[in-house]
Scaffold this motif. Sequence first.
Motif, short mmCIF file in Angstrom:
data_model
loop_
_atom_site.label_atom_id
_atom_site.label_comp_id
_atom_site.label_asym_id
_atom_site.label_seq_id
_atom_site.Cartn_x
_atom_site.Cartn_y
_atom_site.Cartn_z
N ARG A 41 -9.28 59.75 -1.70
CA ARG A 41 -9.71 58.67 -2.32
C ARG A 41 -11.10 58.54 -3.04
O ARG A 41 -11.28 58.00 -3.92
N LEU A 42 -11.91 59.46 -2.35
CA LEU A 42 -13.24 59.55 -2.84
C LEU A 42 -13.28 60.33 -3.98
O LEU A 42 -14.04 59.99 -4.76
N LYS A 43 -12.67 61.23 -4.00
CA LYS A 43 -12.64 62.10 -5.30
C LYS A 43 -12.04 61.46 -6.24
O LYS A 43 -12.50 61.38 -7.76
N ALA A 44 -10.80 60.58 -6.19
CA ALA A 44 -10.21 59.71 -7.16
C ALA A 44 -11.40 58.96 -7.65
O ALA A 44 -11.42 58.44 -8.93
N LEU A 45 -12.11 58.17 -6.74
CA LEU A 45 -13.21 57.09 -6.93
C LEU A 45 -14.20 57.70 -7.94
O LEU A 45 -14.64 57.36 -8.90
N TYR A 46 -14.38 59.21 -7.70
CA TYR A 46 -15.59 59.89 -8.53
C TYR A 46 -14.93 59.85 -9.90
O TYR A 46 -15.61 59.76 -10.98
N ARG A 98 -12.90 58.17 -11.34
CA ARG A 98 -13.04 57.00 -11.99
C ARG A 98 -14.31 56.42 -12.67
O ARG A 98 -14.57 55.98 -13.54
N GLY A 99 -15.35 56.47 -11.76
CA GLY A 99 -16.67 56.57 -12.06
C GLY A 99 -16.99 57.33 -13.19
O GLY A 99 -17.77 56.73 -13.95
N MET A 100 -16.73 58.47 -13.37
CA MET A 100 -16.88 59.53 -14.59
C MET A 100 -16.19 58.92 -15.67
O MET A 100 -16.95 58.86 -16.85
N GLN A 101 -15.08 58.41 -15.57
CA GLN A 101 -14.29 57.80 -16.75
C GLN A 101 -15.01 56.44 -17.25
O GLN A 101 -14.92 55.91 -18.38
N ILE A 157 -20.72 64.29 -6.40
CA ILE A 157 -20.36 64.20 -4.94
C ILE A 157 -21.06 65.22 -4.36
O ILE A 157 -21.50 66.36 -4.62
N ILE A 158 -21.60 64.76 -2.95
CA ILE A 158 -22.38 65.61 -2.12
C ILE A 158 -21.66 65.82 -0.74
O ILE A 158 -20.74 65.04 -0.27
N ASP A 159 -22.08 66.91 -0.11
CA ASP A 159 -21.40 67.12 1.11
C ASP A 159 -22.47 66.68 2.51
O ASP A 159 -23.46 65.89 2.24
N ALA A 160 -21.80 67.09 3.64
CA ALA A 160 -22.56 66.42 4.75
C ALA A 160 -24.19 66.85 4.88
O ALA A 160 -24.82 65.76 5.23
N LYS A 161 -24.51 68.00 4.56
CA LYS A 161 -25.96 68.38 4.63
C LYS A 161 -26.70 67.48 3.46
O LYS A 161 -27.91 66.93 3.74
N GLU A 162 -26.09 67.33 2.47
CA GLU A 162 -26.87 66.33 1.45
C GLU A 162 -26.98 65.15 1.57
O GLU A 162 -27.92 64.03 1.54
N ILE A 163 -25.85 64.38 2.36
CA ILE A 163 -25.84 63.22 2.99
C ILE A 163 -27.03 63.09 3.95
O ILE A 163 -27.86 62.27 3.92
N ARG A 164 -27.20 64.08 4.79
CA ARG A 164 -28.33 63.88 5.82
C ARG A 164 -29.73 64.09 5.06
O ARG A 164 -30.65 63.38 5.50
N VAL A 221 -15.48 54.21 2.02
CA VAL A 221 -14.59 54.40 0.84
C VAL A 221 -13.57 53.16 0.98
O VAL A 221 -13.02 53.04 1.94
N PRO A 222 -13.56 52.55 -0.06
CA PRO A 222 -12.57 51.40 -0.18
C PRO A 222 -11.22 51.95 0.28
O PRO A 222 -10.77 52.98 -0.25
N ASP A 223 -10.33 50.98 1.03
CA ASP A 223 -9.17 51.22 1.37
C ASP A 223 -8.12 50.25 0.69
O ASP A 223 -8.12 49.18 0.63
N PRO A 224 -7.24 50.77 -0.32
CA PRO A 224 -6.62 49.91 -1.27
C PRO A 224 -5.45 49.05 -0.53
O PRO A 224 -5.04 48.29 -1.28
N ARG A 225 -5.17 49.19 0.73
CA ARG A 225 -4.38 48.36 1.28
C ARG A 225 -4.94 46.99 1.64
O ARG A 225 -4.09 46.27 2.02
N PHE A 226 -6.32 46.99 1.72
CA PHE A 226 -6.90 45.84 1.95
C PHE A 226 -7.51 44.95 0.88
O PHE A 226 -8.27 45.91 0.00
N PRO A 227 -7.74 43.74 0.67
CA PRO A 227 -8.19 43.07 -0.30
C PRO A 227 -9.59 42.98 -0.48
O PRO A 227 -10.23 42.81 -1.65
N PHE A 228 -10.56 43.43 0.34
CA PHE A 228 -12.01 43.17 0.38
C PHE A 228 -12.39 44.77 0.52
O PHE A 228 -12.00 45.45 1.19
N LEU A 229 -13.62 44.84 0.48
CA LEU A 229 -14.45 46.22 0.28
C LEU A 229 -14.72 46.72 1.89
O LEU A 229 -14.60 48.04 2.23
N GLY A 230 -15.06 46.01 2.86
CA GLY A 230 -15.27 46.46 4.00
C GLY A 230 -16.97 46.22 4.34
O GLY A 230 -17.59 46.12 3.27
N VAL A 231 -17.33 46.58 5.48
CA VAL A 231 -18.89 46.57 5.82
C VAL A 231 -19.66 47.77 5.16
O VAL A 231 -19.18 48.84 5.11
#
Length: 447
Positions: free
Chosen positions: A132-137, A139-142, A150-157, A287-297
């Motif tokens: 879902r994250l890669k699909a979001l990427y 979408r953002g590029m389009q 997209i970054i990995d765990a080390k870059e997140i830190r 990462v948004p879950d398409p099953r639910f109507p809102f984004l989440g915390v």
Amino acid sequence: MIRTLSAASFKAVGAAQPKLLKDVTTRQLHNTYDVAVVGAGIVGLATARELLLRHPSLSFILLEKEKELAVHQSGHNSGVIHSGIYYTPGSLKARLCVRGATLSYEYCDKKGLPYKRCGKLIVAVEQEEIPRLKALYERGMQNNVRDLSIIDAKEIREREPYCRGIMALNSPYTGIVDWRMVALRYGKDFEEAGGTVVTESEISDISMVKESPAGSTEGMKYPIAVRDKKGNEVRCRYVLTCGGLYSDRLSQISGCSREPRIVPFRGDYLVLKPEKHYLVKGNIYPVPDPRFPFLGVHFTPRMDGSVWLGPNAVLAFKREGYKVYDFSARDFVDALSFRGLQKLVMKNITYGIGEMYRGIFIGAQVKMLQKYIPEITPSDVLRGPAGVRAQALDRDGNLVDDFVFDGGVGDVGSRVLHVRNAPSPAATSSLAIAEMVADEVERRFSL
């Protein structure tokens, strides 16, 4: 500071008939205008500004039911400048958000309004979220979102030292700003360009009239009467409403359908205690879950240095109900009797119960936050502010995720335009929305 007239003072000025006042402003104050704009939230303010800048020879009045401007959704939001990642490629929402973000930064620079381009990470904490994250990427590029990666765990830190995640979408173009400050600046632009702002004017009727205003020598140049609950009346050629939480009711009084219906959803935030602000540097989103109507915390730093956590999303029992116990019998019955809300609730009953539970028990909401920053504990947070979202619903229980324009019926319909729904992120997109609405006004009314 924006100089406004209250409805009472406006009535007194109107009764005196046109006199040129040489005080703070030097313009005619009267009760006839070319265009009346109803609703002084960020969309109404931006659109009124855009229309007047395009048509400086016309007279404009902006009517607001509150004592101040931009006090509801425009003053009760997370303050994020969104970059346009989430929205369907090619959709109006996507185009307006991407353009709106650029225009917002340019506007703030031009007017000297403070903002921070602190960035955003959309963080995957489970392997199942990575597709879902890669699909979001993609979408953002389009959508032509700037500087997306997209970054990995080390870059997140490296960007968020206390954030746990296995992969993230990095959006450095995302920022934060005080949207109410921006909205008030739009209002100042409008006034400086010659527009009139009237507060404490809650509109109760929009209709055609059969005779010209008393004392008028211009015949039926101003055939629309806009009346408020105090009995004040403005005559105009055209009306535009940007009513936010009351957009459906404003439409209804000029003869439009009640649907889509506005259903208010309250979002309750937690705030991080000041001594724990170091835990969050920029926006951190799930990462948004398409099953639910809102984004989440999510985690949202603010311009004042605070950090908001959340929100949940629960039905509000009042359209402007920012507190748990705020209640309006009319709003409550209106919402619960609507078949669209009944269907939405049935489709998302488990999710809704979870949102209510997390709203009551801080520990449950903190548990969601700990997926991203494990160091946060219930003792690190306090209950914070709340906002109410004007969610448009159709009768099948679907969230209306695009703009809805509507006019009245008969002769009224040729002179009235309602912005029935300006979906999130309306603040980020406000200047782009204003361009689009102004185009629609010009197309319909031939200004």
